[in-house]
Motif scaffolding. Structure first.
Motif, short mmCIF file in Angstrom:
data_model
loop_
_atom_site.label_atom_id
_atom_site.label_comp_id
_atom_site.label_asym_id
_atom_site.label_seq_id
_atom_site.Cartn_x
_atom_site.Cartn_y
_atom_site.Cartn_z
N PHE A 119 0.82 -1.20 0.00
CA PHE A 119 0.00 0.00 0.00
C PHE A 119 0.87 1.26 0.00
O PHE A 119 0.64 2.20 -0.78
CB PHE A 119 -0.91 -0.04 1.23
N VAL A 120 1.88 1.29 0.87
CA VAL A 120 2.74 2.48 0.98
C VAL A 120 3.50 2.72 -0.32
O VAL A 120 3.57 3.85 -0.82
CB VAL A 120 3.72 2.36 2.18
N GLU A 121 4.05 1.67 -0.91
CA GLU A 121 4.83 1.85 -2.14
C GLU A 121 3.95 2.35 -3.28
O GLU A 121 4.34 3.19 -4.08
CB GLU A 121 5.52 0.54 -2.54
N LEU A 122 2.75 1.81 -3.34
CA LEU A 122 1.82 2.20 -4.41
C LEU A 122 1.39 3.66 -4.26
O LEU A 122 1.43 4.44 -5.21
CB LEU A 122 0.60 1.27 -4.34
N GLU A 123 1.01 4.05 -3.04
CA GLU A 123 0.60 5.43 -2.79
C GLU A 123 1.76 6.40 -3.04
O GLU A 123 1.57 7.50 -3.52
CB GLU A 123 0.10 5.59 -1.34
N LYS A 124 2.97 5.95 -2.70
CA LYS A 124 4.16 6.78 -2.89
C LYS A 124 4.36 7.04 -4.38
O LYS A 124 4.60 8.18 -4.79
CB LYS A 124 5.37 6.04 -2.31
N LEU A 125 4.26 5.99 -5.17
CA LEU A 125 4.41 6.14 -6.63
C LEU A 125 3.37 7.13 -7.16
O LEU A 125 3.71 8.05 -7.91
CB LEU A 125 4.24 4.78 -7.31
N LEU A 126 2.12 6.98 -6.75
CA LEU A 126 1.06 7.86 -7.24
C LEU A 126 1.30 9.31 -6.80
O LEU A 126 1.07 10.24 -7.55
CB LEU A 126 -0.32 7.38 -6.76
N PHE A 127 1.79 9.49 -5.56
CA PHE A 127 2.07 10.84 -5.08
C PHE A 127 3.15 11.52 -5.93
O PHE A 127 2.98 12.65 -6.38
CB PHE A 127 2.52 10.83 -3.61
N PHE A 128 4.24 10.80 -6.19
CA PHE A 128 5.32 11.42 -6.95
C PHE A 128 4.97 11.58 -8.44
O PHE A 128 5.46 12.50 -9.09
CB PHE A 128 6.64 10.65 -6.74
N LEU A 129 4.11 10.72 -8.95
CA LEU A 129 3.60 10.92 -10.31
C LEU A 129 2.83 12.23 -10.39
O LEU A 129 2.99 13.01 -11.32
CB LEU A 129 2.67 9.77 -10.72
N LYS A 130 2.01 12.47 -9.38
CA LYS A 130 1.22 13.70 -9.30
C LYS A 130 2.13 14.92 -9.23
O LYS A 130 1.94 15.89 -9.96
CB LYS A 130 0.32 13.63 -8.06
N GLU A 131 3.15 14.85 -8.37
CA GLU A 131 4.10 15.96 -8.22
C GLU A 131 4.80 16.25 -9.55
O GLU A 131 5.01 17.40 -9.91
CB GLU A 131 5.17 15.62 -7.16
#
Lengths: 210, 210
Positions: free
Chosen positions: A193-205
């Motif tokens: 969950f953490v790795e997936l959310e992290k990827l999505l956050f940095f994609l957004k940034e």
């Protein structure tokens, strides 16, 4: 020698990379090359390896075979750990079949689930018990490591039950929930969950910048 | 605002913990309590949350609902990401069914494998193509995220093929191999092998002490 967790993480990464290189027949490698492959600074690679007693030759680097054997020795297991898996769903089954679990360092000795179609049966050659019996079975069979792959909502109660056993020493959790574990039990988690959310956050940034 | 990776990791952990607390009907929580549940120092929790504009009340703490909504907003996705999964084996199937992947933030749009029994078929409602067509299909369908669950030995060649597409922006890898990824593509990995070896290493160290 008390080693920090990030150091061991990097050492395991070096080991895997060197194993790959060995299989490819590569003879020598520099700290710079190791660093580039793993996204680690060359100075950090040199520091880590010299900490464990390996010093590369300037202008040549490290001998792949020797360095690989050296790290293998550091990571070597003094025995075959007896391991149990709680949660024999899709994820649990995938883990049992995963390359990382095909290790000579441990042996899957017991499964636990609540599904009546699984409890009392053998799955991939291992017997499955009911989760309620987990502490008793763990102690009887001298199991020291528990792999936790139960659904999030069952995570804490499963840990509480398992922690009642005396032989349990470590838990590796794949369960997407925060659980509280007694201090005497080592606890690590693989957090999808953490790795997936992290990827999505940095994609957004990244999109914001563009 | 450029946020460091460990900060985002902690933020995601706070978010998950707060979601659990919200479901349990809890109203307030202190930084000390958050820290204890997650193994993070209370001062770090306060620093992180104030960085994102939330300040707890001394002697009271944070309002669970408000803090949860605040972090949710930071982690919110501007769109539904189109996601592809490469490797529809045990692990890939488990991932598709895993709670972390039941997110409204993205949509599984394509599968890739080499198995003739899978290629050309629908699996769990999603069409499966051959890995060789990965770049073409990713571009045609405007896919931006790839979940990599192929065997170790197929990891690099799969990344090389997928990286030829123009729309791909991020990869989350579950493949137990070191792969080289072009810099323009964000890359994170969930490393089962490293966590498992780490647990075994520290178990060994602990036995030495006893």
């Amino acid at each position: 020698m008390k080693v920090a967790e990030p150091t061991i993480e990097r050492l395991i990464q070096y080991y895997r990379l060197l194993t790959q290189m060995k299989e490819e027949g590569r003879k020598v490698v520099s700290s710079l090359q190791i660093g580039e492959m793993l996204g680690i600074k060359a100075s950090q690679v040199r520091k880590d390896l010299s900490y464990f007693g390996e010093i590369g030759k300037r202008g040549v680097g490290y001998h792949v075979n020797r360095l690989c054997a050296h790290i293998e020795n550091i990571l070597a297991s003094p025995k075959v750990w007896r391991v149990a898996l709680a949660g024999v769903g899709n994820l649990g089954m995938a883990l049992m079949a995963h390359a990382a679990f095909q290790s000579y360092k441990f042996e899957a000795d017991a499964l636990f689930d609540v599904d009546p179609e699984k409890v009392g049966h053998e799955i991939m050659g291992v017997h499955c018990w009911h989760i309620d019996d987990i502490a008793k079975v763990i102690d009887e069979r001298n199991i020291e490591v528990l792999i936790l792959a139960v659904p999030a909502e069952a995570g804490q109660s499963c840990v509480d039950k398992a922690a009642q056993s005396k032989s349990l020493k470590g838990i590796l959790s794949f369960t997407p929930a925060t659980v509280v574990v007694p201090e005497r039990i080592l606890f690590f988690r693989v957090d999808i969950f953490v790795e997936l959310e992290k990827l999505l956050f940095f994609l957004k940034e990244q999109e914001k910048i563009r």
